[in-house]
Design a protein around this motif. Structure first.
Motif, mmCIF file in Angstrom:
data_model
loop_
_atom_site.group_PDB
_atom_site.id
_atom_site.type_symbol
_atom_site.label_atom_id
_atom_site.label_comp_id
_atom_site.label_asym_id
_atom_site.label_seq_id
_atom_site.Cartn_x
_atom_site.Cartn_y
_atom_site.Cartn_z
ATOM 1 N N ARG A 176 -13.797 34.418 1.417
ATOM 2 C CA ARG A 176 -14.727 34.321 0.294
ATOM 3 C C ARG A 176 -15.772 35.411 0.466
ATOM 4 N N ARG A 177 -16.480 35.654 -0.591
ATOM 5 C CA ARG A 177 -17.554 36.648 -0.563
ATOM 6 C C ARG A 177 -18.617 36.208 0.463
ATOM 7 N N GLY A 178 -19.067 37.129 1.280
ATOM 8 C CA GLY A 178 -20.107 36.833 2.260
ATOM 9 C C GLY A 178 -19.595 36.353 3.609
ATOM 10 N N LEU A 179 -18.273 36.214 3.748
ATOM 11 C CA LEU A 179 -17.691 35.789 5.042
ATOM 12 C C LEU A 179 -16.899 36.938 5.623
ATOM 13 N N MET A 180 -17.333 37.393 6.796
ATOM 14 C CA MET A 180 -16.597 38.437 7.521
ATOM 15 C C MET A 180 -15.717 37.747 8.566
#
Length: 179
Positions: free
Chosen positions: A172-176
């Protein structure tokens, strides 16, 4: 007991378990470097205005449970590093829910399985999670981490039973994700 004594008491914890304690300024970015403060066993004093990380080695489930009980009295401890505690299992991490304020958790090379991932669901404040070399975790376990919405960094290096199909389900966006 005056206010200063209460404040001092609130900023200590005692443990019989060998640990290393690290510090950094309160409010530092997750993943920022830690500076060594003290080591136990014994009484550890936690200076005001800082946040803390505890590193423990060679723990078993029973000693982890005792450490969690000791740390429960110090909400300034926001990071717990149990890397290479190969005798820590799903049973031991079940007790981590007593430390819901953790923002960083390192469980790399612990003996965890898919069912142990259920034990991480209460960690709503978790920003960094290291599960590297927990090679019994599969895609089924990985999916259980989806509701950790504040998670910014997830280390899955060496998790040989997790493949691209599992990663897609939690990306998801924001998860590296480091794989």
């Amino acid at each position: 007991m005056n206010t200063d004594e209460t404040s001092l008491e609130d900023r200590t914890f005692e443990t019989q378990i060998p640990v290393q304690v690290y510090q950094r300024p309160a409010g530092s970015a997750a993943g920022s470097d830690w500076q060594e403060l003290d080591a136990g066993p014994g009484i550890i004093h936690l200076p005001a205005g800082l946040e803390f990380s505890v590193r423990a080695r060679n723990l078993y489930d029973e000693t982890l449970i005792q450490l969690i009980s000791d740390l429960n009295k110090a909400p300034e401890i926001i990071s717990l590093n149990l890397a290479e505690c190969r005798n820590v299992t799903n049973e031991g991490i079940r007790h981590l829910k007593a430390l819901p304020h953790l923002t960083e958790l390192n469980l790399s090379s612990c003996s965890l399985t898919d069912s142990g991932m259920d034990e991480l669901k209460p960690f709503r404040h978790l920003l960094h999670l290291n599960l590297s070399y927990c090679n019994r975790i599969t895609n089924l376990g990985l999916v259980k981490l989806r509701n950790l919405r504040n998670l910014e960094y997830l280390d899955l290096q060496g998790c040989v039973k997790i493949n691209r199909g599992g990663l897609v389900k939690i990306q998801r966006r924001g998860l590296m994700i480091h794989k």
